[in-house]
Design an enzyme around this catalytic site. Structure first.
Site, mmCIF file in Angstrom:
data_model
loop_
_atom_site.group_PDB
_atom_site.id
_atom_site.type_symbol
_atom_site.label_atom_id
_atom_site.label_comp_id
_atom_site.label_asym_id
_atom_site.label_seq_id
_atom_site.Cartn_x
_atom_site.Cartn_y
_atom_site.Cartn_z
ATOM 1 C CD GLU A 45 -2.497 1.306 2.642
ATOM 2 O OE1 GLU A 45 -3.545 1.846 2.520
ATOM 3 O OE2 GLU A 45 -1.833 1.209 3.652
ATOM 4 C CE LYS A 136 -6.970 2.560 3.879
ATOM 5 N NZ LYS A 136 -5.896 2.657 4.569
ATOM 6 C CB CYS A 170 -4.473 -0.738 4.453
ATOM 7 S SG CYS A 170 -3.463 -0.691 6.365
#
Length: 316
Positions: A45, A136, A170
């Site tokens: 990430e 994200k 994540c």
């Protein structure tokens, strides 16, 4: 064989907040994976150009603080704008070597004005085409001080040999509904990317594998106090509170039965290789399939908005 996929987990440290040098390191890592005939390479990430570690070290939530403003500006300058071709060299390598790539970047999204940044997971297929850019959905804790929240456009899966691959960033991997959005599209190889820590990967990797009866690949980065470049703005303020290790890795693979194929690898930079056999997916779906024979869409069903969000829509 079509049922066997060779994957490479790239557990590396960025040249922190230097997109040109980090991009060179990514390209060199891809060249190494080519030598071992890897068919899918996964990077962590926000690897390009790095995770915003300063926020926890410089009182990142303090209002109107010069240190944080200047570090944020430095971060944005080193983020990636896909529309201007900044990932073209990576796409070229993917095409030349018939290799698929998942790459975590900080994206300076042009369709959102080009000033805010998103933690995005980019999928490049074996023809060198960018097929999805997943921003994200919800930055975690202090990440919200520098990252913007994304949208559902990147909740997509892709065919790779007999596999169907998808990925999340994540702590998104803890969100049941985005996971389900991928499962429902036939995902059987799940990619979870992280900035780097075993405490994140050691539990969720096996949990997702057991829930989905899919392979799960977790890929993390590395970062030591000594890795901060000397030209980093306000470096003294960062180093004053920085621990020796900021990201210890933890890259790993769990099989469709939820058991380890590769346990979390710590403090070791380089590529981790593994062959995955698609047949194992069918074996484990025999007794549980969360979106197939063990689902009840007449009772519970998920609706997903995959529209790419933008503030302005023009009608010329």
């Amino acid at each position: 064989m079509e049922n066997i996929l060779k994957v490479a987990l790239a557990q590396i440290a960025p040249v922190w907040l230097n997109k040109e040098e980090t991009l060179k390191k990514i390209e060199a890592t891809i060249h190494e994976a080519v030598k071992e005939k890897a068919e899918l390479v996964v990077f962590g990430e926000a690897l390009l150009p790095g995770y915003p570690f300063w926020l926890a070290l410089t009182n990142g939530a303090e209002w109107d603080k010069k240190v944080n403003k200047e570090l944020h500006a430095h971060y944005v300058r080193n983020s990636i704008q896909i529309e201007t071709g900044e990932l073209d060299s990576v796409c070229k390598l993917a095409k030349e070597n018939s290799m698929a790539i998942y790459l975590g970047i900080m994206e300076r999204a042009k369709n959102r004005g080009g000033h805010s940044i998103y933690a995005s997971l980019v999928y490049i297929n074996q023809e060198g085409e960018i097929k999805s850019v997943h921003r994200k959905l919800q930055p975690t804790y202090d990440e919200r001080l520098t990252w913007a929240p994304g949208d559902g456009n990147g909740l997509q899966v892709h065919s790779l040999k007999q596999f169907t691959v998808g990925g999340l960033n994540c702590w998104e991997n803890w969100m049941p509904l985005p996971r389900t959005a991928l499962y429902g599209q036939g995902e059987n190889l799940h990619i979870a990317v992280w900035p780097g820590s075993e405490h994140n990967t050691k539990d969720i990797t096996r949990f997702i594998a057991r829930e989905s009866r899919s392979y799960v690949i977790s890929v993390s980065s590395l970062m030591q106090k000594s890795d901060f470049p000397k030209d980093t703005p306000h470096l003294d303020a960062i180093l004053a509170k920085a621990p020796k290790t900021l990201a210890d890795g933890g890259s790993c693979i769990a099989g469709p039965d939820g058991e380890w194929i590769i346990e979390p690898v710590l403090h070791k930079e380089g590529l981790i290789y593994q062959n995955l056999d698609f047949n194992r997916v069918y074996e484990e779906r025999q007794n549980f399939d969360s979106v197939g024979h063990y689902s009840r869409p007449d009772v519970t069903k998920l609706t997903v908005n995959r529209e790419r969000q933008s503030t302005v829509e023009f009608e010329d």
